[in-house]
Design an enzyme around this catalytic site. Structure first.
Site, PDB file in Angstrom:
ATOM      1  N   GLY A 152      40.506  38.026  43.625  1.00 11.23           N
ATOM      2  CA  GLY A 152      41.074  39.353  43.888  1.00 11.23           C
ATOM      3  C   GLY A 152      42.027  39.709  42.773  1.00 11.23           C
ATOM      4  O   GLY A 152      41.673  40.398  41.810  1.00 11.23           O
ATOM      5  N   GLU A 385      43.933  48.033  44.573  1.00 10.13           N
ATOM      6  CA  GLU A 385      44.075  48.427  43.152  1.00 10.13           C
ATOM      7  C   GLU A 385      45.241  47.679  42.478  1.00 10.13           C
ATOM      8  O   GLU A 385      45.939  48.222  41.627  1.00 10.13           O
ATOM      9  CB  GLU A 385      44.162  49.951  43.020  1.00 10.13           C
ATOM     10  CG  GLU A 385      42.892  50.594  43.579  1.00 10.13           C
ATOM     11  CD  GLU A 385      42.530  51.921  42.999  1.00 10.13           C
ATOM     12  OE1 GLU A 385      42.958  52.215  41.879  1.00 10.13           O
ATOM     13  OE2 GLU A 385      41.786  52.652  43.676  1.00 10.13           O
TER      14      GLU A 385
HETATM   15  N1  CAA Z   1      43.345  48.161  29.543  1.00 11.44           N
HETATM   16  C1  CAA Z   1      42.378  47.650  28.679  1.00 11.44           C
HETATM   17  N2  CAA Z   1      42.212  46.308  28.477  1.00 11.44           N
HETATM   18  C2  CAA Z   1      43.026  45.482  29.173  1.00 11.44           C
HETATM   19  C3  CAA Z   1      44.014  45.932  30.059  1.00 11.44           C
HETATM   20  C4  CAA Z   1      44.153  47.339  30.236  1.00 11.44           C
HETATM   21  N3  CAA Z   1      45.085  47.843  31.076  1.00 11.44           N
HETATM   22  N4  CAA Z   1      44.633  44.871  30.602  1.00 11.44           N
HETATM   23  C5  CAA Z   1      44.069  43.778  30.044  1.00 11.44           C
HETATM   24  N5  CAA Z   1      43.103  44.144  29.191  1.00 11.44           N
HETATM   25  C6  CAA Z   1      42.274  43.266  28.344  1.00 11.44           C
HETATM   26  C7  CAA Z   1      43.181  42.358  27.524  1.00 11.44           C
HETATM   27  O1  CAA Z   1      43.547  42.984  26.298  1.00 11.44           O
HETATM   28  C8  CAA Z   1      42.306  41.154  27.284  1.00 11.44           C
HETATM   29  O2  CAA Z   1      41.423  41.423  26.241  1.00 11.44           O
HETATM   30  P1  CAA Z   1      41.068  40.302  25.109  1.00 11.44           P
HETATM   31  O3  CAA Z   1      40.230  39.291  25.823  1.00 11.44           O
HETATM   32  O4  CAA Z   1      40.316  41.026  24.047  1.00 11.44           O
HETATM   33  O5  CAA Z   1      42.357  39.729  24.653  1.00 11.44           O
HETATM   34  C9  CAA Z   1      41.496  41.059  28.576  1.00 11.44           C
HETATM   35  O6  CAA Z   1      41.539  42.373  29.187  1.00 11.44           O
HETATM   36  C10 CAA Z   1      42.075  40.056  29.553  1.00 11.44           C
HETATM   37  O7  CAA Z   1      43.406  40.453  29.795  1.00 11.44           O
HETATM   38  P2  CAA Z   1      44.487  39.470  30.438  1.00 11.44           P
HETATM   39  O8  CAA Z   1      44.472  38.163  29.726  1.00 11.44           O
HETATM   40  O9  CAA Z   1      45.772  40.220  30.524  1.00 11.44           O
HETATM   41  O10 CAA Z   1      43.877  39.240  31.888  1.00 11.44           O
HETATM   42  P3  CAA Z   1      44.409  38.352  33.070  1.00 11.44           P
HETATM   43  O11 CAA Z   1      43.323  37.471  33.505  1.00 11.44           O
HETATM   44  O12 CAA Z   1      45.736  37.746  32.743  1.00 11.44           O
HETATM   45  O13 CAA Z   1      44.581  39.432  34.259  1.00 11.44           O
HETATM   46  C11 CAA Z   1      45.666  41.070  35.599  1.00 11.44           C
HETATM   47  C12 CAA Z   1      45.487  40.447  34.211  1.00 11.44           C
HETATM   48  C13 CAA Z   1      46.653  42.206  35.372  1.00 11.44           C
HETATM   49  C14 CAA Z   1      46.241  40.105  36.614  1.00 11.44           C
HETATM   50  C15 CAA Z   1      44.308  41.631  36.094  1.00 11.44           C
HETATM   51  O14 CAA Z   1      43.411  40.594  36.434  1.00 11.44           O
HETATM   52  C16 CAA Z   1      44.467  42.541  37.289  1.00 11.44           C
HETATM   53  O15 CAA Z   1      44.755  43.724  37.143  1.00 11.44           O
HETATM   54  N6  CAA Z   1      44.265  42.024  38.534  1.00 11.44           N
HETATM   55  C17 CAA Z   1      44.250  42.850  39.719  1.00 11.44           C
HETATM   56  C18 CAA Z   1      42.880  43.372  39.968  1.00 11.44           C
HETATM   57  C19 CAA Z   1      42.881  44.592  40.836  1.00 11.44           C
HETATM   58  O16 CAA Z   1      43.694  45.469  40.688  1.00 11.44           O
HETATM   59  N7  CAA Z   1      41.913  44.667  41.725  1.00 11.44           N
HETATM   60  C20 CAA Z   1      41.744  45.802  42.533  1.00 11.44           C
HETATM   61  C21 CAA Z   1      40.338  45.835  43.018  1.00 11.44           C
HETATM   62  S1  CAA Z   1      39.663  47.456  43.052  1.00 11.44           S
HETATM   63  C22 CAA Z   1      40.203  48.185  44.472  1.00 11.44           C
HETATM   64  O17 CAA Z   1      41.091  47.755  45.127  1.00 11.44           O
HETATM   65  C23 CAA Z   1      39.517  49.460  44.738  1.00 11.44           C
HETATM   66  C24 CAA Z   1      39.507  49.933  46.098  1.00 11.44           C
HETATM   67  O18 CAA Z   1      38.628  49.636  46.837  1.00 11.44           O
HETATM   68  C25 CAA Z   1      40.517  50.910  46.517  1.00 11.44           C
END
Ligand code: CAA
Length: 401
Positions: A152, A385
């Site tokens: 998640g 989200e």
């Molecule tokens: N925009 C573009 N690229 C991004 C970014 C952004 N905001 N954030 C990260 N990236 C890119 C990074 O640059 C990185 O790229 P490289 O491999 O080229 O370096 C890659 O993505 C991986 O980034 P991280 O190392 O920062 O990733 P992470 O594994 O540490 O995860 C996190 C970061 C913020 C925890 C992310 O996993 C996250 O947002 N998790 C939550 C997921 C979420 O919100 N889920 C909701 C489900 S949808 C939903 O709820 C819909 C519904 O039904 C209402």
């Protein structure tokens, strides 16, 4: 030497200026749009929201009316059947629909932010023509498939596989917590496409029509709140899709997922804002009607201070949400601001709904009054989200950068 001050910024006598564009700097068209959506929501959604929640029934008829009003494709340009509106307009609409019912607004939010927007930003021309027109017009809604039973917050740690097969792909795996599951006409699906690189660099995004063989929706989840919206698992069992189902570049889907969620978080911030405003409005109304110890309860300082805190937080949430929307519209980086807006607005929704239930006492704890549902609906804004913990992670990474 004195600095020259432009006349419009001089400290005017309070109450003497009526040409100032209001506390939020909205244009006249935006004020009218917000009011129009509010009136629609009060007329069409408020009367049915309670019953749909009780029956756990997807609001098909009212979602269709939202489509006719253009609310499902606000961010989509007119050439693809949308309203061609700004993110700020979208946020104003989300706020007002959420004031009436969060089940309706989550359908609107997912369709606009999580499905239409990535198609618009990353899709090929043919994909835009094929999917945006029906999505924006309300012919069907879309769904966004990222989370899985065991991933998640750690979104890239998914298991769903996309295996190359001739000139197409075969999808296998399970997606969880899918808003609009079973109702959607198209699913935006993220799957592992490259086992030889770290997971976040080997994910591809696919647009999969609902009638594709091998795609199946599970049973509806029994939820605490937003019960009229549909949330299911989606199963992919040898689900074959053609090469042109890929949206964006192969193996670069995780960035699409993250960039899309940045925009989505502004929408959920607006949803939380609408819930918070409704909790405040209900509290103000009730406090003037309800009497205790020979007075309307609004006369008691304990409740006055609580309403002051609610009102102050609602204003702060609104300013953060509108600011994030404006930054996105201006083409600036807005990831941190979107997370701040969602974090603060969702915690404000919980604060206000909690305070409202307390103020209503026993009446706040039963289904007949709106605040019980607001309390249940508010909670999800701190979870989907990106949980509040994920928002803090995103914000702190920016702060420490
Ligand atoms: N925009 C573009 N690229 C991004 C970014 C952004 N905001 N954030 C990260 N990236 C890119 C990074 O640059 C990185 O790229 P490289 O491999 O080229 O370096 C890659 O993505 C991986 O980034 P991280 O190392 O920062 O990733 P992470 O594994 O540490 O995860 C996190 C970061 C913020 C925890 C992310 O996993 C996250 O947002 N998790 C939550 C997921 C979420 O919100 N889920 C909701 C489900 S949808 C939903 O709820 C819909 C519904 O039904 C209402």
């Amino acid at each position: 030497m004195t600095a020259s001050v432009p006349s419009e910024t001089r400290n005017a006598e309070p109450g003497t200026r009526n040409d100032y564009p209001g506390p939020y700097g909205l244009s006249e068209e935006q004020e009218i749009f917000k009011r129009t959506v509010h009136e629609f929501a009060e007329r069409e959604i408020v009367p049915v929201a309670h019953e749909l929640d009780e029956k756990v029934e997807y609001p098909r008829a009212t979602v269709a009316k939202m489509g006719q009003l253009g609310l499902l494709g606000l961010l989509v340009p007119e050439e693809y059947g949308g309203a061609g509106a700004s993110t700020l307009d979208y946020v104003l609409g989300m706020e007002e629909i959420s004031w009436a019912d969060a089940s309706h607004s989550v359908v609107m939010s997912v369709n606009n932010s999580l499905v239409c927007e990535p198609i618009l930003r990353f899709g090929a021309e043919e994909q835009k023509r094929r999917f945006l027109v029906p999505l924006a017009g309300g012919e069907y809604v879309g769904a966004y498939c990222l989370s899985e039973p065991t991933s998640g917050s750690d979104a890239s740690n998914m298991s769903t596989q996309a295996r190359r097969d001739g000139d197409g792909w075969v999808l296998n795996g399970t997606k969880s917590w899918i808003t609009n599951g079973g109702e959607a006409g198209v699913y935006l699906v993220y799957a592992l496409s490259n086992p030889n690189v770290p997971k976040s660099r080997g994910i591809t995004a696919f647009l999969v029509p609902a009638n594709t063989p091998g795609l199946r929706a599970g049973k509806k989840e029994k939820k605490l709140g937003i019960r009229a919206s549909s949330t299911t698992q989606i199963f992919f069992e040898d689900c074959r899709v053609p090469a042109d189902a890929v949206i964006g570049t192969v193996d670069e889907g995780f960035k699409i997922a993250m960039a899309t969620l940045d925009g989505g978080r502004i929408g959920i911030g607006a949803q939380a804002l609408g819930i918070a405003q409704r909790a405040l409005d209900e509290s103000v109304r009730y406090s003037k009607e309800r009497e205790a110890f020979g007075h309307p309860i609004a006369d008691f300082q304990g409740l006055q201070w609580r309403m002051a805190d609610m009102a102050t937080r609602v204003e702060c949430a609104r300013l953060l949400v509108y600011r994030a929307a404006r930054m996105k519209d201006a083409g600036q980086s807005f990831s941190k601001e979107a997370s701040m807006a969602k974090l603060f607005a969702s915690e404000t929704a919980m604060f206000c709904a909690h305070a409202a239930v307390q103020m209503f006492g026993g009446y706040g704890y039963v289904r007949e009054y709106a605040v019980e549902k607001l309390f249940r609906d508010a909670k999800i804004t701190e979870i989907y989200e990106g949980t509040s913990e994920v928002q803090r992670l995103v914000i702190s990474r920016h702060v420490l950068r």
